[in-house]
Design a protein around this motif. Structure first.
Motif, PDB file in Angstrom:
ATOM      1  N   ALA A  28       4.190  57.304  33.453  1.00 14.20           N
ATOM      2  CA  ALA A  28       5.542  56.758  33.532  1.00 14.20           C
ATOM      3  C   ALA A  28       6.038  56.326  32.149  1.00 14.20           C
ATOM      4  CB  ALA A  28       5.566  55.571  34.503  1.00 14.20           C
ATOM      5  N   VAL A  29       5.168  55.710  31.352  1.00 16.01           N
ATOM      6  CA  VAL A  29       5.558  55.293  29.997  1.00 16.01           C
ATOM      7  C   VAL A  29       5.829  56.521  29.128  1.00 16.01           C
ATOM      8  CG1 VAL A  29       4.820  54.060  27.932  1.00 16.01           C
ATOM      9  CG2 VAL A  29       4.280  53.135  30.195  1.00 16.01           C
ATOM     10  N   LEU A  30       4.990  57.548  29.220  1.00 20.34           N
ATOM     11  CA  LEU A  30       5.194  58.762  28.423  1.00 20.34           C
ATOM     12  C   LEU A  30       6.477  59.481  28.833  1.00 20.34           C
ATOM     13  CD1 LEU A  30       1.530  60.135  28.295  1.00 20.34           C
ATOM     14  CD2 LEU A  30       2.755  58.879  26.526  1.00 20.34           C
ATOM     15  N   GLU A  31       6.763  59.471  30.108  1.00 17.90           N
ATOM     16  CA  GLU A  31       7.999  60.111  30.570  1.00 17.90           C
ATOM     17  C   GLU A  31       9.219  59.354  30.055  1.00 17.90           C
ATOM     18  OE1 GLU A  31      10.594  62.703  32.096  1.00 17.90           O
ATOM     19  OE2 GLU A  31       8.409  62.933  31.997  1.00 17.90           O
ATOM     20  N   CYS A  53       3.752  57.891  14.329  1.00 16.62           N
ATOM     21  CA  CYS A  53       2.740  57.845  15.385  1.00 16.62           C
ATOM     22  C   CYS A  53       2.241  56.426  15.644  1.00 16.62           C
ATOM     23  CB  CYS A  53       1.577  58.765  15.040  1.00 16.62           C
ATOM     24  SG  CYS A  53       0.757  58.380  13.476  1.00 16.62           S
ATOM     25  N   GLU A  54       2.118  55.589  14.583  1.00 22.12           N
ATOM     26  CA  GLU A  54       1.607  54.242  14.812  1.00 22.12           C
ATOM     27  C   GLU A  54       2.582  53.395  15.623  1.00 22.12           C
ATOM     28  OE1 GLU A  54       2.725  53.140  10.357  1.00 22.12           O
ATOM     29  OE2 GLU A  54       2.572  55.060  11.364  1.00 22.12           O
ATOM     30  N   HIS A  55       3.898  53.656  15.484  1.00 24.64           N
ATOM     31  CA  HIS A  55       4.889  52.918  16.280  1.00 24.64           C
ATOM     32  C   HIS A  55       4.728  53.250  17.766  1.00 24.64           C
ATOM     33  CE1 HIS A  55       6.643  53.195  12.221  1.00 24.64           C
ATOM     34  NE2 HIS A  55       7.171  52.027  12.478  1.00 24.64           N
ATOM     35  N   PHE A  56       4.602  54.545  18.058  1.00 23.88           N
ATOM     36  CA  PHE A  56       4.463  54.961  19.455  1.00 23.88           C
ATOM     37  C   PHE A  56       3.140  54.482  20.048  1.00 23.88           C
ATOM     38  CE2 PHE A  56       7.615  57.957  17.854  1.00 23.88           C
ATOM     39  CZ  PHE A  56       8.540  57.979  18.888  1.00 23.88           C
ATOM     40  N   ALA A  57       2.041  54.603  19.278  1.00 21.26           N
ATOM     41  CA  ALA A  57       0.740  54.189  19.802  1.00 21.26           C
ATOM     42  C   ALA A  57       0.702  52.683  20.029  1.00 21.26           C
ATOM     43  CB  ALA A  57      -0.364  54.611  18.839  1.00 21.26           C
ATOM     44  N   ALA A  58       1.221  51.899  19.066  1.00 21.03           N
ATOM     45  CA  ALA A  58       1.191  50.443  19.213  1.00 21.03           C
ATOM     46  C   ALA A  58       2.046  49.994  20.394  1.00 21.03           C
ATOM     47  CB  ALA A  58       1.670  49.789  17.917  1.00 21.03           C
ATOM     48  N   ALA A  59       3.236  50.567  20.541  1.00 18.51           N
ATOM     49  CA  ALA A  59       4.097  50.183  21.666  1.00 18.51           C
ATOM     50  C   ALA A  59       3.448  50.564  22.988  1.00 18.51           C
ATOM     51  CB  ALA A  59       5.458  50.856  21.516  1.00 18.51           C
ATOM     52  N   PHE A  60       2.830  51.737  23.035  1.00 17.09           N
ATOM     53  CA  PHE A  60       2.174  52.177  24.272  1.00 17.09           C
ATOM     54  C   PHE A  60       1.069  51.203  24.667  1.00 17.09           C
ATOM     55  CE2 PHE A  60      -1.115  54.464  26.551  1.00 17.09           C
ATOM     56  CZ  PHE A  60      -0.406  55.157  27.515  1.00 17.09           C
ATOM     57  N   VAL A  61       0.237  50.808  23.701  1.00 13.46           N
ATOM     58  CA  VAL A  61      -0.886  49.915  24.015  1.00 13.46           C
ATOM     59  C   VAL A  61      -0.374  48.546  24.455  1.00 13.46           C
ATOM     60  CG1 VAL A  61      -2.868  48.702  23.018  1.00 13.46           C
ATOM     61  CG2 VAL A  61      -2.518  51.126  22.542  1.00 13.46           C
ATOM     62  N   VAL A  62       0.657  48.011  23.796  1.00 13.32           N
ATOM     63  CA  VAL A  62       1.205  46.706  24.188  1.00 13.32           C
ATOM     64  C   VAL A  62       1.750  46.774  25.617  1.00 13.32           C
ATOM     65  CG1 VAL A  62       3.095  45.098  23.744  1.00 13.32           C
ATOM     66  CG2 VAL A  62       1.672  45.905  21.856  1.00 13.32           C
ATOM     67  N   ILE A  63       2.450  47.864  25.942  1.00 16.38           N
ATOM     68  CA  ILE A  63       3.016  47.986  27.291  1.00 16.38           C
ATOM     69  C   ILE A  63       1.912  48.126  28.325  1.00 16.38           C
ATOM     70  CG2 ILE A  63       4.374  49.512  28.779  1.00 16.38           C
ATOM     71  CD1 ILE A  63       6.155  50.049  26.334  1.00 16.38           C
ATOM     72  N   MET A  64       0.880  48.921  28.040  1.00 10.55           N
ATOM     73  CA  MET A  64      -0.215  49.075  28.997  1.00 10.55           C
ATOM     74  C   MET A  64      -0.935  47.756  29.213  1.00 10.55           C
ATOM     75  SD  MET A  64      -0.026  52.153  30.104  1.00 10.55           S
ATOM     76  CE  MET A  64      -1.582  52.423  30.929  1.00 10.55           C
TER      77      MET A  64
END
Length: 718
Positions: free
Chosen positions: A420-423, A460-471
């Motif tokens: 859902a986050v990736l979408e 890439c670090e912006h997307f990875a960091a935001a993804f981990v914080v949201i998860m």
């Protein structure tokens, strides 16, 4: 009052009087162009001094990036000053001036490095000493000191780099220093630089076989072989922490981080993830490795690695690193020993070596692209991957809470939440860029809020960091993994190149029953970055735009050619190890080779080379003019009897000197010398019954008898 510089060449003093009569020292004769427009009319001393200064500048130039600014400025100023003195034939400064400059340089070295010992301070002082020594070029002895300081300074360059480009620059430097050394030994006259350069080039070629034999066979004794290094000289840009923008800065660096050769077909680009440091602790600004408090307590955070499918064997040549982790292909299960260090597979799937790599290393490894790792059920320590700092990014946390309240995701598993986050990333206008600009307030707080909800532009670090914080906000354990993604094939030599520009950050989240799963948010917004290993490039400026219109195929081919040449240098020269030396002996038939066998073979080759050199010298001597050999033998006999002569003294003059020395008893000696001259130059009718070389040998044998007669008779000065 300071005295003018004395000549570097012993024969120059005899020319001083004629030079003064022609005009002022350093000035061309009347009617010739000015000296700065026609260097061939400069006096030999001036020309050779300017040439030596140019060679010194060439030797020092690569050190500019390592030297303090004041040292580079001092060296440049002294060399320019010395050139100005040489052009005007002005007096050199006194010893008090040179001593004052040296004392100031030593003090500046101490203030800069807090020591006068060690690599950095030592190189600084050597550069200063060589520059200041040019202000004392009053005799050939002083020039020799400069020559050999230059040779020593050439070696110091390899403290910092052993690249092919630097090696080529140093080859030119050695050739230039040898040319200057040859010029210092040349006789009276105005020998051309071309002739001296050709002679020094021949000397280098004659020494090349010996150099090659020493390189191939000289035993390498552990840490004594090679050059000192320190961690500060490492170039690979991975770090043990990550803040917004650090990976993007690294992506602008196109230097090679690794060179890889697969034993078989290469895996698909989207599986080429080279795993570096794993970052779990987040303080709101910086990501760092987690404290490993739970390891070794019976229940680890990560379970053993499980692999499936066919193993992938590969060889990797790794550049020096700043991190104590080998960025190897996921998931590598076996790694060869590295320079005495034993890589260990950590539970987080990192290959740790305890300290950063100081040298370029080549190793073999085995990997499985199909693998699973991590605990299958909740274990102690997973809660550390749920922690978020209080007071940071409240809007992003509220967005995650809203996602969890959505009926479609209220009871969803971690993998469904990740999808859902990736979408959301794919559908809400996010863009992938190297230049998103700074995020957050003045302290960098709430950077993820601004990226995720406002600007939606990042690397890439912006997307990875935001993804981990949201998860984590969704109560799913997650962490960041840094490393490299993708590799480009060099069609010239078949090696795969991993550049710093392919540095990457992705995420992992934990799924019950499956362990840690990879999620790469970058693939959602820029799939070509992962599926085709296309590194992002910055927007071209004026120069980049102009060059971008050129034939990119040509420049790509040129870069591939240079990369292949540089890789061959790394593989065949810099990585030539003791093991390869022993393998060479095995190919020569030695069953159990050792370093003693290497030393023995080296001694035998050097002995053979010496014997061949002696045979060549004997053959050259036999090829020499027999008359000259005989006449030089006569000169040696006369010198032993007390009548020395120069090599160019003719027989007739030597006969006159013999009569002057011994009088009438030396008439037989004079007759032999006269006949010797006739054997060389007289017409056949006047040379006697025996001609040429045979007569010369007979005359040389008769000289000893006539000398005894002349020396036994009383002196007659009448």
């Amino acid at each position: 009052m300071d005295t003018p510089a004395r000549p570097l060449h012993p024969a120059s003093a005899s020319r001083a009087g004629s030079a003064r009569s022609a005009g002022a020292p350093g000035q061309p004769p009347p009617g010739l162009p000015p000296r700065w427009s026609n260097l061939k009319h400069l006096p030999r001393e001036t020309r050779d001094t300017l040439y030596l200064l140019a060679v010194i500048a060439w030797v020092v130039m690569p050190h500019v990036t390592h030297l303090p600014v004041w040292c580079s400025a001092l060296a440049a100023g002294v060399l320019l000053w010395r050139g100005w003195l040489a052009l005007g034939a002005r007096a050199l400064p006194g010893r008090w001036v040179v001593g004052g400059l040296l004392a100031a340089a030593v003090a500046a070295t101490w203030l800069t490095h807090r020591t006068v010992l060690g690599k950095e301070a030592g190189v600084t002082l050597v550069v200063v000493l060589m520059a200041l020594k040019t202000l004392e070029l009053r005799a050939r002895r002083d020039a020799f000191v400069v020559f050999f300081l230059g040779f020593f300074l050439v070696l110091t360059h390899f403290f910092y780099s052993q690249s092919l480009a630097l090696a080529l620059v140093m080859v030119v430097a050695v050739w230039g220093l040898l040319t200057a050394l040859v010029l210092a030994h040349m006789p009276v006259g105005h020998p051309s630089l071309a002739s001296a350069g050709a002679l020094s080039a021949r000397m280098c070629l004659l020494g090349a076989p010996v150099m090659l034999a020493l390189f191939v066979l000289f035993p390498r004794f552990g840490p004594l072989w090679g050059l000192p290094n320190d961690a500060a000289s490492a170039r690979t840009g991975l770090s043990t922490d990550m803040t917004m923008g650090t990976v993007a800065e690294l992506a602008l660096d196109d230097n090679i981080a690794m060179t890889i050769r697969f034993d078989g077909p290469a895996p698909p680009p989207d599986t080429l993830y080279f795993r570096g440091p794993v970052l779990s602790a987040f303080d709101g600004l910086t990501w760092q490795p987690a404290e490993r408090r739970y390891w070794g307590r019976g229940q680890q955070l990560d379970a053993e690695l499980q692999v499936r499918g066919k193993p992938l064997h590969y060889e990797v040549t790794m550049e020096p690193t700043r991190v104590p982790v080998l960025p190897l292909l996921e998931a590598t299960t076996e790694v060869a020993e590295v320079s005495g260090l034993r890589p260990r597979l950590q539970p987080s799937l990192e290959w740790a070596i305890g300290r950063p790599l100081m040298d370029r290393e080549r190793l073999r490894a085995t990997s499985y692209t199909d693998h699973r790792h991590g605990p299958l059920q909740p274990v102690l320590g997973l809660q550390d991957h749920l922690q978020l700092p209080a007071g940071y990014n409240p809007r992003t946390l509220a967005w995650a809470a809203a996602l969890r309240r959505d009926p479609r995701h209220a009871r969803a598993e971690p993998q469904a939440l990740a999808q859902a986050v990736l979408e959301h990333i794919r559908s809400q206008g996010y863009s992938y860029t190297l230049t998103p600009g700074p995020y957050g307030d003045e302290q960098g707080r709430h950077a993820i809020d601004e990226f995720w909800l406002d600007r939606k532009q990042g690397f890439c670090e912006h997307f990875a960091a935001a993804f981990v914080v949201i998860m984590r906000a969704l109560d799913v354990p997650a962490r960041i993994v840094t490393g490299y993604q993708g590799a480009e094939l060099n069609p010239v030599d078949g090696y795969y190149l991993v550049r710093n520009s392919q540095a990457h950050a992705w995420a992992e989240f934990w799924q019950p029953g499956r362990g840690w799963l990879r999620a790469d948010p970058t693939a959602a917004v820029a799939p070509e970055r992962v599926t085709r290993s296309l590194a992002l490039r910055p927007a071209p400026g004026l120069v980049g735009g102009v060059l971008g219109t050129a034939d990119s195929t040509f420049w790509r081919a040129l870069r591939n050619q240079w990369a292949a040449i540089n890789n061959a240098w790394n593989q065949k020269v810099l990585n030539y190890s003791r093991g390869e030396q022993l393998d060479l002996l095995k190919q020569l038939g030695v069953r159990s080779p050792s370093w003693q066998d290497l030393a023995l073979l080296l001694v035998l080759l050097l002995a053979l080379a010496s014997a061949l050199g002696a045979a060549w010298a004997w053959w050259e001597r036999q090829r020499q003019d027999p008359w000259l050999r005989a006449y030089h033998g006569m000169q040696r006999q006369l010198a032993a009897a007390g009548l020395p002569s120069a090599a160019h003294t003719p027989p007739r003059e030597l006969a006159r000197l013999a009569l002057q020395r011994w009088g009438e008893p030396a008439r037989g000696v004079a007759t032999l010398l006269t006949r010797m001259e006739a054997a060389r130059y007289a017409p056949p009718a006047q040379a006697g019954h025996v001609r040429g070389p045979t007569l010369a040998r007979l005359l040389a044998r008769s000289l000893a008898r006539e000398l005894r007669r002349a020396q036994s008779a009383p002196l007659d000065h009448a």
